[in-house]
Write a protein that holds these residues in place. Structure first.
Motif, mmCIF file in Angstrom:
data_model
loop_
_atom_site.group_PDB
_atom_site.id
_atom_site.type_symbol
_atom_site.label_atom_id
_atom_site.label_comp_id
_atom_site.label_asym_id
_atom_site.label_seq_id
_atom_site.Cartn_x
_atom_site.Cartn_y
_atom_site.Cartn_z
ATOM 1 N N LEU A 178 31.939 75.736 46.226
ATOM 2 C CA LEU A 178 31.301 75.059 47.361
ATOM 3 C C LEU A 178 30.407 73.953 46.832
ATOM 4 N N ARG B 1 40.995 85.775 50.451
ATOM 5 C CA ARG B 1 40.837 84.397 50.922
ATOM 6 C C ARG B 1 40.009 84.354 52.207
ATOM 7 N N LYS B 2 40.306 85.272 53.146
ATOM 8 C CA LYS B 2 39.535 85.315 54.390
ATOM 9 C C LYS B 2 38.080 85.699 54.117
ATOM 10 N N VAL C 222 31.540 81.548 52.298
ATOM 11 C CA VAL C 222 31.237 80.113 52.247
ATOM 12 C C VAL C 222 30.555 79.661 53.528
ATOM 13 N N ASN C 223 31.061 80.119 54.687
ATOM 14 C CA ASN C 223 30.454 79.733 55.966
ATOM 15 C C ASN C 223 29.031 80.254 56.083
ATOM 16 N N ARG D 65 36.420 85.210 51.331
ATOM 17 C CA ARG D 65 35.756 84.073 50.685
ATOM 18 C C ARG D 65 35.329 83.031 51.720
ATOM 19 N N ASP D 66 36.194 82.724 52.698
ATOM 20 C CA ASP D 66 35.845 81.754 53.743
ATOM 21 C C ASP D 66 34.612 82.199 54.523
ATOM 22 N N THR D 67 34.497 83.501 54.757
ATOM 23 C CA THR D 67 33.325 84.019 55.473
ATOM 24 C C THR D 67 32.055 83.835 54.648
#
Length: 480
Positions: free
Chosen positions: A13, A130-131, A137-138, A133-135
C-alpha cells in the motif's frame, strides 16, 4: 509495536497515493483560490507549503502505531499466508474464531469459505487471502484518511492566518520577493501589530526625505566597486575551408564506392557478361565498385573560442545593516517615531536586496533585534512596540557592533547610528578599532536627529545625514 507503515508496506500500500488527492484539494478550496486570484505571485510558496505539509503528514501516518486489534489481525494474516494449501482447511475453524474477536472481515470470511468449499485447495486459500488482504488495506486507508482529515482543518486554519498576515505585511512593507514575505507570515501577529505596521508605513509616506536618506544609504554599498582584469573566453564565428568528397572540383584518384555516376568503364563491362553480372551486383552491395575519386573545397561557418583579458568592475557584495538607535529620554516622542520609521525603511531595502538587518537599541544597556530570519517579523514587531527611555552611552553599543563586524558574515556591513548625538565621545582605543574596521570595507553612517548634536562625535562617520526632529525642522519640512 508494529507501525501502520510496516503493515502498509507488506501489503503493498502506497500512502503517497492516498494523500496526493488531499494535498491537491487545498488549491481548489475557496479560501486559497480566492487569495491566489488576488495575489497570484504566491502560488509557488503555497504549493511548497502544502507539499511540506503532505510530507510531514505522510511521515506522521507512517510512524503511527497500528491499533492493537489491527496488529493482531495482521499477524494472523501472516501466519495463514505461510500455511500450505492442504493445511488451510484444518486451520479454518480456529481462524474464524480469532477473526470473530478482532476483524470486520469475519462475516465475509464465513460466507467466502462456504462458497469455496468445493474449490481446489490452492485456489481456495488464494482467493480467501486476497479478499482478506483487501479488507486490511481498506481499514488502513480509513485510519490514514481519518488522521489526514483531522490535520487538514488545522492546516487550512494555519494557511488562512498566514494569507491574512501576508496581505497586511505586503501592504505595509511594499516587498518584491514573495518567498521572503511568505516566510515572514509564519509569525504570530495581533490586530494591534498590523495597525503599527500601517502607522509607520504612513509615517514614511508623509516624510519622503526620510525615505530618500534610507535609499541613499542603501545605494552607498552598491557604489563600492573595484577595477579588475579577468580572463574571459570569447566565442566568434569565422568561415573556414574544408575538403569535401561531394564537391567534384578535382580528380584526385580512384577508390571503392557504389556511386554509379562515377563508375570506371572497366567496372561497367561486368554488366556485359551474364556470368560476371552477379559479381557486379555483389560489389555494388558491398560498396566495392571502383569509382573516380573527386574532392573539392567548401567554406562553412565555424565557432572559434579564444581567451583574452577583459577590464571591468568587481562589485563588492552588499553586507548587512547594523542599525544602532539611541533610546535615551531625549529621543522619546517624535524622534522615536522617526527612528522607528527610518528603520522600517531600511527593513524594506534589506528584504528586497537579501541583506541582513540587526537593530541595536542602546541607552545604558544594549538590546538587539534580528529583523531578517525565521523570526524576523516577530522581532520587528517587538522592536516597533518598545518605548525609549534612559541615558545615552555610545560605548557599549559600539563595542557590540565592532565585535559583530569581526565575523565573516558581517563583512562589508553598513553601520548606521540614529541619535541626537548629545553624548560623551568614544574612547581613543575604540576610535582606533573603528579605523581598522573601515580598512576592511565596512562603512559607518550617522543620521543626526537633532541640530544640537556634538560635531566631534560625528567625525568618525563616513557619511552623515541630518533630519531635524525639532519643531523648527518639522515646520520647515512642512513648508517645503
Amino acid at each position: 509495536m508494529v507501525e501502520l507503515h510496516t503493515i502498509a508496506t507488506l501489503l503493498s500500500l502506497n500512502e503517497a497515493d492516498i494523500l496526493k488527492d488531499m494535498v491537491s484539494s487545498f488549491m481548489a478550496s475557496p479560501q486559497i483560490s480566492g487569495f491566489l486570484q488576488a495575489k497570484p505571485k504566491f502560488e509557488q510558496q503555497i504549493r511548497e507549503q502544502l507539499q511540506r505539509w503532505g510530507r510531514g503528514l505522510n511521515s506522521e501516518v507512517q510512524h503511527r502505531p497500528a491499533p492493537p486489534e489491527l496488529e493482531a489481525e495482521f499477524l494472523l494474516y501472516q501466519e495463514t499466508l505461510t500455511l500450505p494449501a492442504e493445511q488451510f482447511r484444518s486451520h479454518e475453524s480456529r481462524l474464524l474464531c480469532q477473526l470473530a474477536k478482532t476483524s470486520a472481515f469475519h462475516q465475509e470470511a464465513i460466507s467466502l469459505l462456504e462458497n469455496l468449499k468445493e474449490a481446489n485447495p490452492h485456489l481456495r486459500k488464494q482467493l480467501f487471502l486476497r479478499k482478506w488482504r483487501d479488507t486490511l488495506v481498506n481499514r488502513i486507508m480509513c485510519i490514514e484518511l481519518e488522521m489526514a482529515e483531522q490535520d487538514r482543518d488545522r492546516m487550512l486554519k494555519e494557511l488562512e492566518k498566514r494569507m491574512e498576515i501576508t496581505s497586511e505585511v505586503e501592504e505595509a512593507l511594499d516587498m518584491q520577493d514573495p518567498g521572503t514575505l511568505w516566510d515572514l507570515s509564519a509569525a504570530t501577529m495581533l490586530q494591534g501589530d498590523s495597525r503599527r505596521l500601517r502607522h509607520y508605513a504612513k509615517f514614511l509616506a508623509r516624510n519622503p526625505e526620510l525615505q530618500r536618506i534610507a535609499a541613499e544609504l542603501g545605494r552607498s554599498a552598491r557604489q563600492e566597486s573595484g577595477a579588475t582584469s579577468q580572463l574571459q573566453t570569447i566565442e566568434t564565428t569565422a568561415l573556414q575551408y574544408e575538403q569535401r568528397d561531394r564537391i567534384p572540383d578535382d580528380l584526385v584518384g580512384i577508390h571503392q564506392s557504389n556511386q554509379l555516376n562515377r563508375l570506371l568503364p572497366s567496372e561497367a563491362m561486368l554488366l556485359a557478361n551474364p556470368e560476371l553480372e552477379t559479381i557486379f551486383y555483389k560489389h555494388l552491395a558491398e560498396q566495392r565498385l571502383l569509382n573516380y575519386h573527386f574532392m573539392g573545397q567548401s567554406r562553412s561557418p565555424q565557432r572559434i573560442q579564444s581567451e583574452r583579458y577583459v577590464q571591468g568592475e568587481n562589485q563588492i557584495p552588499k553586507g548587512p545593516f547594523i542599525v544602532c538607535i539611541d533610546t535615551s529620554g531625549s529621543m522619546s516622542g517624535y524622534p522615536e517615531e522617526t527612528a522607528k520609521a527610518f528603520c522600517f525603511a531600511l527593513l524594506q531595502i534589506a528584504l528586497n536586496e537579501g541583506r541582513g538587518c540587526i537593530v541595536q537599541l542602546f541607552s545604558t544597556d544594549v538590546v538587539s533585534y534580528e529583523l531578517i530570519g525565521p523570526e524576523g517579523l516577530q522581532e520587528a514587531l517587538n522592536f516597533l512596540g518598545c518605548s525609549f527611555k534612559g541615558g545615552t552611552d555610545l560605548t557599549p553599543c559600539f563595542a557590540q557592533m565592532l565585535n559583530r563586524m569581526q565575523a565573516d558574515e558581517y563583512a562589508n556591513a553598513d553601520a548606521i547610528v540614529l541619535s541626537d548625538f548629545i553624548a560623551q565621545r568614544l574612547p581613543v582605543e575604540m576610535l582606533e578599532q573603528v579605523r581598522d574596521i573601515k580598512e576592511k570595507g565596512n562603512r559607518f553612517n550617522a543620521v543626526a536627529l537633532s541640530r544640537h548634536g556634538k560635531p566631534a562625535l560625528m567625525k568618525i562617520f563616513d557619511a552623515v545625514w541630518r533630519f531635524d526632529t525639532g519643531l523648527q525642522g518639522r515646520l520647515l519640512r512642512r513648508l517645503h
